[in-house]
Design a protein around this motif. Structure first.
Motif, short mmCIF file in Angstrom:
data_model
loop_
_atom_site.label_atom_id
_atom_site.label_comp_id
_atom_site.label_asym_id
_atom_site.label_seq_id
_atom_site.Cartn_x
_atom_site.Cartn_y
_atom_site.Cartn_z
N TRP B 17 0.85 -1.14 -0.06
CA TRP B 17 0.07 0.15 0.08
C TRP B 17 0.83 1.21 -0.01
O TRP B 17 1.95 1.16 0.58
CB TRP B 17 -0.92 0.07 1.19
CG TRP B 17 -2.07 -1.07 1.23
CD1 TRP B 17 -2.66 -1.50 0.28
CD2 TRP B 17 -2.31 -1.95 2.37
NE1 TRP B 17 -3.50 -2.55 0.72
CE2 TRP B 17 -3.29 -2.74 1.85
CE3 TRP B 17 -1.80 -2.05 3.79
CZ2 TRP B 17 -4.03 -3.92 2.78
CZ3 TRP B 17 -2.26 -2.95 4.40
CH2 TRP B 17 -3.53 -3.88 4.03
N CYS B 18 0.49 2.35 -0.41
CA CYS B 18 0.87 3.74 -0.35
C CYS B 18 1.25 4.11 0.98
O CYS B 18 0.55 3.71 2.10
CB CYS B 18 0.36 4.79 -0.82
SG CYS B 18 -0.49 4.26 -2.60
N CYS B 21 -1.29 5.01 3.85
CA CYS B 21 -2.68 4.50 3.59
C CYS B 21 -3.58 4.10 4.67
O CYS B 21 -2.69 3.59 5.74
CB CYS B 21 -2.47 3.42 2.72
SG CYS B 21 -4.01 2.56 2.29
N ASP B 23 -5.36 1.48 5.16
CA ASP B 23 -5.34 0.18 5.09
C ASP B 23 -4.58 -0.32 6.30
O ASP B 23 -4.61 -1.35 6.72
CB ASP B 23 -5.16 -0.54 3.72
CG ASP B 23 -6.16 -0.11 2.71
OD1 ASP B 23 -7.18 0.38 3.10
OD2 ASP B 23 -6.05 -0.62 1.61
N CYS B 52 -7.08 -2.20 -3.35
CA CYS B 52 -6.12 -2.07 -2.63
C CYS B 52 -6.48 -2.83 -1.35
O CYS B 52 -5.83 -3.64 -0.94
CB CYS B 52 -5.84 -0.82 -2.13
SG CYS B 52 -5.39 0.56 -3.76
N ASN B 122 -12.89 4.49 1.21
CA ASN B 122 -12.11 5.70 1.06
C ASN B 122 -12.49 6.68 0.07
O ASN B 122 -12.11 7.43 -0.49
CB ASN B 122 -10.60 5.02 0.50
CG ASN B 122 -10.73 4.26 -0.69
OD1 ASN B 122 -11.61 3.91 -1.16
ND2 ASN B 122 -9.63 3.57 -1.02
N GLY B 126 -9.57 2.90 -5.33
CA GLY B 126 -8.09 3.12 -5.23
C GLY B 126 -7.22 2.25 -6.28
O GLY B 126 -6.49 3.10 -7.10
N GLN B 199 -11.59 5.35 5.49
CA GLN B 199 -10.09 4.93 5.28
C GLN B 199 -9.61 5.72 4.62
O GLN B 199 -9.81 5.69 3.42
CB GLN B 199 -10.24 3.42 4.79
CG GLN B 199 -8.77 3.00 4.29
CD GLN B 199 -8.65 2.90 2.77
OE1 GLN B 199 -9.71 2.17 2.09
NE2 GLN B 199 -7.50 3.26 2.40
N PRO B 202 -4.51 8.72 1.03
CA PRO B 202 -3.73 9.86 1.02
C PRO B 202 -3.34 10.02 -0.58
O PRO B 202 -3.34 11.26 -1.08
CB PRO B 202 -2.43 9.74 1.58
CG PRO B 202 -2.59 8.14 2.30
CD PRO B 202 -3.87 7.77 1.96
N THR B 203 -3.42 9.03 -1.46
CA THR B 203 -2.87 9.35 -2.80
C THR B 203 -4.08 9.77 -3.51
O THR B 203 -3.77 10.66 -4.47
CB THR B 203 -2.57 7.85 -3.11
OG1 THR B 203 -1.61 7.25 -2.61
CG2 THR B 203 -2.04 7.93 -4.79
N TYR B 204 -5.31 9.34 -3.44
CA TYR B 204 -6.28 9.69 -4.29
C TYR B 204 -7.49 10.43 -3.72
O TYR B 204 -8.13 11.20 -4.23
CB TYR B 204 -7.05 8.63 -5.22
CG TYR B 204 -6.12 7.93 -5.95
CD1 TYR B 204 -5.57 8.70 -7.13
CD2 TYR B 204 -5.62 6.69 -5.72
CE1 TYR B 204 -4.71 8.06 -7.94
CE2 TYR B 204 -4.78 6.01 -6.60
CZ TYR B 204 -4.45 6.68 -7.90
OH TYR B 204 -3.53 6.46 -8.55
S1 SF4 Z 1 -4.23 4.12 -3.64
FE1 SF4 Z 1 -5.30 4.96 -1.71
S2 SF4 Z 1 -6.26 3.10 -0.86
FE2 SF4 Z 1 -4.85 2.31 -2.48
S3 SF4 Z 1 -2.65 1.86 -1.37
FE3 SF4 Z 1 -2.70 4.03 -1.87
S4 SF4 Z 1 -3.50 5.04 -0.37
FE4 SF4 Z 1 -4.09 3.15 0.02
#
Ligand code: SF4
Ligand SMILES: Cc1ncc(C[n+]2csc(CCOP(=O)(O)OP(=O)(O)O)c2C)c(N)n1
Ligand SMILES: [Mg+2]
Lengths: 617, 304
Positions: B17-18, B21, B23, B52, B122, B126, B199, B202-204
């Motif tokens: 995972w990023c 995240c 998760d 994810c 989220n 993802g 959840q 942070p990326t999207y």
């Molecule tokens: S895209 Fe979002 S949900 Fe998927 S691993 Fe990255 S941070 Fe987590």
């Protein structure tokens, strides 16, 4: 008489199935072998439906084009089945329908009504005109006022008219048998199989009353054929369900769909029998049906689902999932007329290619097809055994014709096959850690490890995976897993007995190839076709090695679909040309007569490459 | 069973995972809950969909089944019904459970199979790079959306309630301890438990971030909210409980409640199956065939 077909037609929901079952059981009790086919609309009440009961001195599973006796429980039956009674045959009908006209029959297709108008040169021919045509064709009319008789007998027995009229089916069957000079006893016994208590008493009294009345004797009579105990009479759907039980089924899922539902409801109704504890779950759709069955299989439960074309389409992804994680899964596919919703209650073999190929990507799947009721029982057991042997998807092909057909069989033919060959891992005795579920194996089969096996655990994923089941995109692992999975097909082809792959019933210069429910028709057709052979395919994938049997033959395929899917498959797999494709796609099963006629044309070298057969009502 | 340490529940496989995240927090909470309840990994199965979030089972030492997009619930229910002695957890994203799998989400509520379903919400898809998820509000525009979301949001709690889930709760991915307690309670609940987890992605999802949630979240139970609905509650009482549920489940914006919203006693599907399957659950499908089939008996009705 050696070959006799009784047909009863009437509105759906009016109990004509009960009538046909009663007739079949009565003549069965009189020693005849019987086969019954059922034609009905996708409708609950009111639309036309009919059943044929064919009698024979030996087990029978094909149907004739024309019948010896037609029982018309309504006017529409007269209109639809004109020309369907053999000259010299008989028509039992209620004279009160004669005042109707064809365009006033509310459920009769306009196309049929218009054709009758044209034929009789009248805007709206009456059923009297039709009756005249029956008579001119040499059919003996037997007017019989069913309702009046019911009321009269009711009055004799002191039963209210409403109640007496509930015995109309019994009256129709009793009258038929009485006209045929068939004794009463077997009918009374058949009623005892069908009813209990007061209802039985009433029906038996009604039958006796029908027999007390004098009726004209028909020129042909139906005699007893020497009753022998130990026969059963059941439908294809029931046979498939019983076969699943015999194969150790423990979990079945389904989403209602014609003609597959009967199998699941049979299972639901019989869980109290020893060894028949099957958890049956009606799911929200076929996607859930297939994935829920996979979930159950992962714990070690023999699991299956049953569906028809539209549901099978929805199952494609779930089946691929089972193939990928190597879950044993049986999908019983009751083919019906497609595409899309198609002909929900009519037969077809249009899903062969889809069963073989449906879904994305490649995974090993076995496809077998049943030819008749006994096959359905035995094949259901094989399907489960193979699913567990090869830990993959087995598609068991049947169809609407077979599902709703009923047949009498010697009970001892319904054998429980002792099939095994399932490989399971012995749980670890010491230590604890991941199991190598997808460990290397020459024949492609790694020991199965049900969820809940002590001593460890592992992972499963619809992604490509490594030996313990973790996702991987590594090149050698991908290649290895793909090869391991696909190896199972080769192993299956080597291991599965040839007799389970195909049967060469007879060799011939002209060699007919068939699969599924054309079997009964073709086997009987052979009696009329010297020089014609028949090769019946039981296993469709992996495709049996049959090329050597086809050498130098004029090849003909006979199947219920438009394009001749078996012909394509045979050509692809054997590189032998199929010279003639006999196809039918009107939703009605082949009749013996039309198949014999078509193959005679082939024998006489008068047949085109493609013969479309179109008979049926 | 061997004595297991917390670390033994964690698989060797590293999560991909990023960084940051949500998760991770859910995974830790699940691992802790299983450890604290001393669940035997060989008798525990975690199922997931695709996304994810759905990679979770690979990071735990137990039977992990990573199914298809949207199909986690039927697969998990099949396993649980076939072997009712297993501890079964289903996990997946908002897209998985309420987009492609929404029909299964509703149907599962009608059955009440004894297991726990954790939905990682989220608000985006993802794994396919941030498209709008079924819980993203109308008009909201997260990072990868070219235009504001033209579709409205599903309220997972209300949908779960309408579908018949018998235990309904919400947790927060960064409140690992609180989440662990909720997972434990959900696992111990008899029937189908639904845990909605907020959840952050942070990326999207640049709208509903850790910073956005922090000041808004509050714990229902801190305010004396009682989710318990015993069997045979008088209708007026039940009405009151339902009104209370609805009010809290719909609360979103300045204040967002977490905690247990609903906890009812309703017969499980396993109990209901008994009516169809007299010997269940003693004789359960995973045991296989233990007695020979009474084919003679079954054929009687077909005798001619
Ligand atoms: S895209 Fe979002 S949900 Fe998927 S691993 Fe990255 S941070 Fe987590
Ligand atoms: C049938 C199908 N359609 C589409 C996809 C592609 N897909 C993979 S993950 C995903 C969305 C995941 O979103 P969500 O369930 O919310 O999980 P997240 O990644 O956000 O945790 C989609 C659409 C797929 N795998 N299968
Ligand atoms: Mg998501």
């Amino acid at each position: 008489m050696d070959d006799f077909t009784w047909r009863v037609g009437g509105p759906q929901g009016g109990g004509i199935e009960t009538a046909a079952t009663l007739f079949a059981r009565a003549v069965g009790k009189g020693g005849w072998w019987v086969a019954t086919k059922r034609e009905y609309h996708s409708n609950i009440m009111g639309r036309h439906s009919y059943l044929d009961v064919r009698l024979s001195r030996k087990p029978v599973e094909a149907f004739r084009e024309r019948v010896e006796m037609l029982v018309a429980l309504d006017g529409e039956t007269l209109a639809r089945h004109l020309d369907q009674v053999r000259p010299g045959g008989a028509l039992l009908y209620d004279p009160k329908v004669l005042d109707l006209t064809v365009h006033k029959l509310p459920m009769l297709d306009h196309r049929v009504a218009d054709a009758l108008s044209e034929r009789f040169g009248k805007l709206d021919p009456s059923l009297k005109d039709l009756l005249q045509a029956y008579v001119e064709a040499g059919v003996q009319p037997l007017p019989y006022p069913f309702e009046e008789v019911a009321d009269r007998i009711g009055a004799e027995l002191g039963v209210p008219s409403l109640q007496a009229r509930r015995t109309l089916n019994t009256i129709a069957v009793a009258a038929s048998l009485h006209f045929l000079g068939f004794p009463l006893e077997p009918l009374l016994e058949a009623l005892a199989l069908q009813f209990r208590g007061k209802v039985l008493e009433l029906n038996q009294e009604v039958a006796k009353a029908v027999y007390r009345e004098e009726v004209p004797k028909l020129p042909f009579q139906l005699h007893l054929n020497g009753y022998e105990p130990g026969r059963v009479y059941l439908t294809g759907a029931q046979a498939a369900a019983l076969g699943k039980l015999a194969g150790g089924l423990r979990f079945q899922t389904y989403y209602p769909i014609s003609p597959a539902t009967d199998e699941s409801t049979y299972l639901e109704a019989h869980t109290a029998f020893q060894g028949a504890d099957v958890a049956v779950v009606q799911t929200e759709d076929e996607i859930a049906a297939v994935t829920m069955a996979v979930g159950a299989a992962l714990t070690g439960a023999k699991a299956a689902t049953a569906t028809s074309g539209p549901g099978f389409s929805l199952m494609a992804e779930g089946m691929g999932f089972a193939g990928m994680i190597e879950a044993p899964l049986v999908v019983t596919l009751y083919q019906r007329g497609g595409p899309s919703t198609g002909l929900p209650t009519r037969t077809e073999q249009g899903d062969l290619m889809f069963a073989l190929r449906g879904g994305h990507g490649e995974y090993p799947r076995l496809v077998l097809a049943s030819g008749d009721i006994l096959d359905a029982f035995l094949d259901a057991q094989k399907a489960l055994a193979w699913a567990w042997r090869y830990q993959t998807v087995v598609v068991h092909l049947v169809d609407k014709f077979l599902a709703s057909m009923a047949q009498s069989l010697p009970k001892e033919a319904l054998r429980v096959l002792q099939l095994d060959g399932e490989r399971r891992l012995a749980p670890r005795q010491e230590g604890f850690g991941p199991y190598e579920r997808y460990a290397p194996s020459e024949d492609g089969i790694s020991p199965f490890i049900p969820i809940g096996t002590p001593g460890g655990f592992y992972w499963m994923t619809s992604d490509e995976h490594d030996l313990v089941g973790h996702i991987t995109e590594d090149i050698p692992l991908r290649e290895y897993q793909m090869e391991k999975r696909m190896q199972k097909l080769k192993t299956a082809q080597e291991e599965i007995l040839l007799e389970d792959q195909y049967t060469l019933y007879r060799d011939g210069e002209v060699l007919v190839l068939g699969w599924g429910t054309v079997k009964g028709t073709l086997l009987e057709a052979l009696d009329h076709l010297p020089g014609v052979g028949y090769l019946h395919l039981r296993l469709l994938w992996p495709f049996p090695k049959i090329a050597h049997l086809l050498e130098g033959k004029r090849l003909v395929t006979v199947e219920h679909n438009y394009s001749g899917q078996l012909a394509d498959l045979v050509q692809q797999e054997t590189l032998k040309r199929v010279h003639h494709r006999v196809v039918k796609y009107n939703g009605r099963p082949f009749t013996l007569d039309e198949v014999v006629e078509a193959l005679k044309k082939v024998l006489a070298k008068e047949a085109p490459e493609r013969l479309v057969l179109r008979k049926g009502v | 069973m061997l004595e297991l340490k917390l670390a033994d529940y964690k698989a060797e496989k590293q999560p991909d995972w990023c960084p940051g995240c949500g998760d991770y927090g859910i995974l830790s909470a699940l691992q802790m809950a299983l450890f604290e309840l001393k669940k035997d990994p060989s008798q525990t199965a975690v199922f997931s969909g695709i996304g994810c979030s759905a990679k979770t089972p690979h990071y735990l030492n137990l039977y992990g089944v990573h199914t298809l997009h949207g199909r986690v619930l039927p697969t998990a229910q099949g396993a649980k019904l076939a072997n009712p002695h297993l501890t079964v957890v289903a996990v997946g994203g908002d897209g998985d459970g309420l987009g492609i799998g929404a029909g299964h989400f509703v149907a599962a509520g009608r059955r009440n199979v004894d297991m726990l379903y954790i939905l990682y919400d989220n608000e985006v898809y993802g794994l396919t790079k941030g498209q709008a998820g079924p819980t993203l509000g109308f008009g909201e525009k997260t990072k990868s959306l070219p235009k504001p979301n033209p579709q409205g949001r599903i309220n997972p709690l209300l949908l779960a309630f309408a579908s018949g889930y018998t235990w309904i709760a919400r947790g927060y991915a960064y409140d690992v301890k609180g989440l662990k307690e909720l997972i434990k309670e959900g696992l111990e609940h008899k029937g189908l438990a639904f845990l909605h987890v907020l959840q952050p992605c942070p990326t999207y999802n640049d709208l509903h971030t850790k910073e956005w949630f922090a000041p808004r979240l509050y714990k229902l139970q801190d305010e004396g909210y009682d989710p318990y609905v015993p069997e045979g509650l008088p209708p007026e009482e039940l009405d009151r409980k339902m009104a209370q549920f609805q009010e809290k489940a719909a609360e979103w914006g300045e204040r967002i409640p977490i905690g247990v919203f609903w906890k009812a006693e309703v017969p499980t599907f396993e109990e209901r199956l008994k009516a169809y399957l007299p010997r269940y659950p003693e004789v359960y499908p995973a045991l296989g065939q233990r007695e020979p089939l009474d084919l003679e008996g079954l054929l009687k009705e077909f005798a001619l």
